[in-house]
Design a protein around this motif. Sequence first.
Motif, PDB file in Angstrom:
ATOM      1  N   VAL A 102      17.978 -10.781   0.599  1.00 13.10           N
ATOM      2  CA  VAL A 102      18.877 -11.940   0.502  1.00 13.10           C
ATOM      3  C   VAL A 102      20.266 -11.418   0.826  1.00 13.10           C
ATOM      4  N   PRO A 103      20.811 -11.787   1.974  1.00 20.41           N
ATOM      5  CA  PRO A 103      22.087 -11.184   2.392  1.00 20.41           C
ATOM      6  C   PRO A 103      23.245 -11.591   1.483  1.00 20.41           C
ATOM      7  N   LYS A 104      24.205 -10.667   1.334  1.00 28.98           N
ATOM      8  CA  LYS A 104      25.404 -10.935   0.556  1.00 28.98           C
ATOM      9  C   LYS A 104      26.480 -11.547   1.455  1.00 28.98           C
ATOM     10  N   GLY A 105      27.255 -12.401   0.875  1.00 33.46           N
ATOM     11  CA  GLY A 105      28.366 -13.005   1.599  1.00 33.46           C
ATOM     12  C   GLY A 105      27.944 -14.096   2.548  1.00 33.46           C
ATOM     13  N   VAL A 106      26.659 -14.399   2.649  1.00 25.45           N
ATOM     14  CA  VAL A 106      26.178 -15.463   3.528  1.00 25.45           C
ATOM     15  C   VAL A 106      25.358 -16.420   2.684  1.00 25.45           C
ATOM     16  N   LYS A 107      25.742 -17.662   2.724  1.00 24.08           N
ATOM     17  CA  LYS A 107      25.031 -18.663   1.939  1.00 24.08           C
ATOM     18  C   LYS A 107      23.970 -19.322   2.828  1.00 24.08           C
ATOM     19  N   LEU A 108      22.723 -19.112   2.454  1.00 24.37           N
ATOM     20  CA  LEU A 108      21.603 -19.683   3.201  1.00 24.37           C
ATOM     21  C   LEU A 108      21.030 -20.868   2.437  1.00 24.37           C
ATOM     22  N   THR A 135      15.240 -18.081  -0.621  1.00 20.65           N
ATOM     23  CA  THR A 135      15.615 -17.859   0.770  1.00 20.65           C
ATOM     24  C   THR A 135      15.657 -16.365   1.017  1.00 20.65           C
ATOM     25  N   GLY A 136      15.749 -15.969   2.288  1.00 21.54           N
ATOM     26  CA  GLY A 136      15.780 -14.561   2.649  1.00 21.54           C
ATOM     27  C   GLY A 136      15.579 -14.380   4.143  1.00 21.54           C
ATOM     28  N   VAL A 137      15.836 -13.159   4.604  1.00 19.51           N
ATOM     29  CA  VAL A 137      15.683 -12.826   6.020  1.00 19.51           C
ATOM     30  C   VAL A 137      14.902 -11.526   6.131  1.00 19.51           C
ATOM     31  N   THR A 138      14.381 -11.277   7.351  1.00 24.93           N
ATOM     32  CA  THR A 138      13.603 -10.068   7.602  1.00 24.93           C
ATOM     33  C   THR A 138      14.550  -8.919   7.953  1.00 24.93           C
ATOM     34  N   ALA A 139      14.435  -7.810   7.209  1.00 23.30           N
ATOM     35  CA  ALA A 139      15.232  -6.623   7.505  1.00 23.30           C
ATOM     36  C   ALA A 139      14.436  -5.589   8.293  1.00 23.30           C
ATOM     37  N   ARG A 140      13.141  -5.540   8.077  1.00 23.48           N
ATOM     38  CA  ARG A 140      12.296  -4.564   8.777  1.00 23.48           C
ATOM     39  C   ARG A 140      10.863  -5.094   8.823  1.00 23.48           C
ATOM     40  N   LEU A 141      10.206  -4.879   9.967  1.00 26.86           N
ATOM     41  CA  LEU A 141       8.822  -5.340  10.147  1.00 26.86           C
ATOM     42  C   LEU A 141       8.037  -4.255  10.856  1.00 26.86           C
ATOM     43  N   GLU A 142       6.930  -3.838  10.272  1.00 24.74           N
ATOM     44  CA  GLU A 142       6.050  -2.817  10.846  1.00 24.74           C
ATOM     45  C   GLU A 142       4.658  -3.420  11.030  1.00 24.74           C
ATOM     46  N   LEU A 143       4.135  -3.251  12.235  1.00 31.02           N
ATOM     47  CA  LEU A 143       2.814  -3.799  12.559  1.00 31.02           C
ATOM     48  C   LEU A 143       1.942  -2.704  13.158  1.00 31.02           C
TER      49      LEU A 143
END
Length: 343
Positions: A330-336, A265-273
Amino acid sequence: MLPGRAKVAQHLCRPAIFPKQNTQICRMPITTTTPSSNLLLLPLSKYRLFTTSPPSFATTDQSKTQGPIGNPATAPIPPEQQPEQPEQPPTTEPTPVDQPQTPHRRRSRAIYYSAVFLLAGLSFGTLLRLTLSPPPLPAPGSPEDLYLISKIQARGSHLPLVRALSSDPAWTSWDAYSGLEAAVSTHTQPISVVRSRITSGPLSGSNGLAFQRIFHNSSTGEVVSVVYFGPSTAGWPGIVHGGALATVLDESLGRCAILQFPARTGVTARLELTYRSPTITSDFYVVRTRPIVREGEIDPAKTARKMWVEGTLETEHGRVCVEAKALFVVPKGVKLKPLVEGF
């Protein structure tokens, strides 16, 4: 000669009918008798009157009409005293190129050009109308929509890249969101969750992302996705919207990173296009993604929680349309909840 005879000769040798013309009268010899004692006037012998024709009826040669007396009016003019004649322009016979065209040929050429311009105008008008005002799209889930989906998937399965990677044992493949559909069929996940996602909900069907084949190389971490962009992904007519491209690239880059994370699992922290060239709708494109391995980075815990990924969106022939780079964490303290297999 006697006076009476002179009068007769003068009467017979009078000027011609045209007194103003250069007329020449030829004198013929007159036969007379010697005077007798009775002084009788004998009749004239044979005589003839000769006149030249006027210039309006015949053309005479001045050298031949010269009389025996040498009349100056009819004497030939020396060449140096003759008046100069105006030069006549040279006459040339018309060549086949200079000859005027026949009415039949002109009519055929006019019909030909009219047909050409008519076809060009109709073609341009039809193309402009279909681009600015395309026909209505089929409703999602309709028989027409399902038929178009089957046709698009058949075309995508026969692409050279798809066939090459499918036959390579180093790559594993699956259709995007096939794991979510399996979860819905086993009632482990409600269908509303699948339809609420933008790529598997509003962008699904023949008008959106009708084909997404995923290829993963576990040894290198690379992920290749073959994607079809339907007409409903357009912003400007015929051009894929930049937001739709960003959505597909964000998901493809995230898939590459999440497959490397142990937590899945994971989330987007930065996106460059970087948009290089327009992306045309109703066509197949290739998304290539790979993790960026920095030199000297040996902390496995840090790598398992944060990763940079780069990728490109290309045409089938390798022309780059969009370049992308993203950071996933993968954020800390948040269970995905981990993503299912076949995402």
